[in-house]
Design a protein around this motif. Sequence first.
Motif, PDB file in Angstrom:
ATOM      1  N   VAL A   1       0.906  -1.174   0.073  1.00 36.85           N
ATOM      2  CA  VAL A   1       0.071  -0.038  -0.049  1.00 36.85           C
ATOM      3  C   VAL A   1       0.869   1.264   0.185  1.00 36.85           C
ATOM      4  O   VAL A   1       1.703   1.302   0.805  1.00 36.85           O
ATOM      5  CB  VAL A   1      -1.082  -0.088   1.235  1.00 36.85           C
ATOM      6  N   GLU A   2       0.515   2.189  -0.679  1.00 37.78           N
ATOM      7  CA  GLU A   2       1.152   3.419  -0.874  1.00 37.78           C
ATOM      8  C   GLU A   2       0.380   4.212   0.156  1.00 37.78           C
ATOM      9  O   GLU A   2      -0.783   4.913   0.149  1.00 37.78           O
ATOM     10  CB  GLU A   2       0.851   4.188  -2.235  1.00 37.78           C
ATOM     11  N   GLN A   3       0.810   4.308   1.509  1.00 31.14           N
ATOM     12  CA  GLN A   3       0.161   4.887   2.647  1.00 31.14           C
ATOM     13  C   GLN A   3      -0.120   6.415   2.709  1.00 31.14           C
ATOM     14  O   GLN A   3      -1.308   6.400   3.137  1.00 31.14           O
ATOM     15  CB  GLN A   3       0.901   4.224   4.072  1.00 31.14           C
TER      16      GLN A   3
ATOM     17  N   LEU B   1      -2.398  -1.476   9.254  1.00 34.50           N
ATOM     18  CA  LEU B   1      -2.318  -2.427   8.214  1.00 34.50           C
ATOM     19  C   LEU B   1      -1.619  -3.901   8.461  1.00 34.50           C
ATOM     20  O   LEU B   1      -0.898  -3.764   9.466  1.00 34.50           O
ATOM     21  CB  LEU B   1      -1.564  -1.883   6.970  1.00 34.50           C
ATOM     22  N   GLY B   2      -2.055  -4.731   7.742  1.00 34.52           N
ATOM     23  CA  GLY B   2      -1.414  -6.002   8.082  1.00 34.52           C
ATOM     24  C   GLY B   2      -1.660  -6.712   9.476  1.00 34.52           C
ATOM     25  O   GLY B   2      -1.197  -7.347   9.873  1.00 34.52           O
ATOM     26  N   VAL B   3      -3.141  -6.445  10.006  1.00 33.64           N
ATOM     27  CA  VAL B   3      -3.699  -6.768  11.441  1.00 33.64           C
ATOM     28  C   VAL B   3      -4.233  -8.161  10.770  1.00 33.64           C
ATOM     29  O   VAL B   3      -4.897  -8.320   9.947  1.00 33.64           O
ATOM     30  CB  VAL B   3      -4.789  -5.663  11.652  1.00 33.64           C
ATOM     31  N   PRO B   4      -3.976  -9.087  11.693  1.00 31.86           N
ATOM     32  CA  PRO B   4      -4.700 -10.423  11.552  1.00 31.86           C
ATOM     33  C   PRO B   4      -6.158 -10.179  11.629  1.00 31.86           C
ATOM     34  O   PRO B   4      -6.728  -9.776  12.541  1.00 31.86           O
ATOM     35  CB  PRO B   4      -4.010 -11.283  12.881  1.00 31.86           C
ATOM     36  N   LEU B   5      -6.965 -10.534  10.471  1.00 30.37           N
ATOM     37  CA  LEU B   5      -8.249 -10.278  10.592  1.00 30.37           C
ATOM     38  C   LEU B   5      -9.053 -11.236   9.757  1.00 30.37           C
ATOM     39  O   LEU B   5      -8.493 -11.650   8.715  1.00 30.37           O
ATOM     40  CB  LEU B   5      -8.380  -8.761   9.885  1.00 30.37           C
ATOM     41  N   SER B   6     -10.015 -11.749  10.168  1.00 30.07           N
ATOM     42  CA  SER B   6     -10.977 -12.769   9.649  1.00 30.07           C
ATOM     43  C   SER B   6     -12.276 -12.331   9.335  1.00 30.07           C
ATOM     44  O   SER B   6     -12.874 -11.550  10.525  1.00 30.07           O
ATOM     45  CB  SER B   6     -11.049 -13.979  10.454  1.00 30.07           C
ATOM     46  N   PHE B   7     -12.872 -11.920   8.190  1.00 35.41           N
ATOM     47  CA  PHE B   7     -14.280 -11.400   7.999  1.00 35.41           C
ATOM     48  C   PHE B   7     -14.968 -12.415   7.301  1.00 35.41           C
ATOM     49  O   PHE B   7     -14.744 -12.936   6.295  1.00 35.41           O
ATOM     50  CB  PHE B   7     -14.029  -9.973   7.300  1.00 35.41           C
TER      51      PHE B   7
END
Length: 100
Positions: free
Chosen positions: A15-17, A38-44
């Motif tokens: 990502v271009e932050q 960003l890069g957060v462990p996440l399940s959706f």
Amino acid sequence: MPVLVINSNVPSDRVEQSDLLQALSKAISQYVLVTLNLGVPLSFGGTEEPAAYGTLLSIGAISPSQNKNTSKLVSDILQAKLSVPPKRFYLSVRWLCLLV
């Protein structure tokens, strides 16, 4: 001052932050604090495909139409910049009432 916090499982190196911060700031308000996690462990929805969760805090009420418009603006930006589909993004909008 509104505060927007975005959490996503998209890795930060993809990502271009600065570009993302500017787009989100422009969409919300001239005076807004934007934080990216960003890069957060996440399940959706049971998968780890690109997804995001955001919280928007504002002083003063946010009408239902403003909420809908703001959610769409943020969702469109996340789809363009992070490849997060709108169905894999949730924005919680909260307003704070200050008593002085």
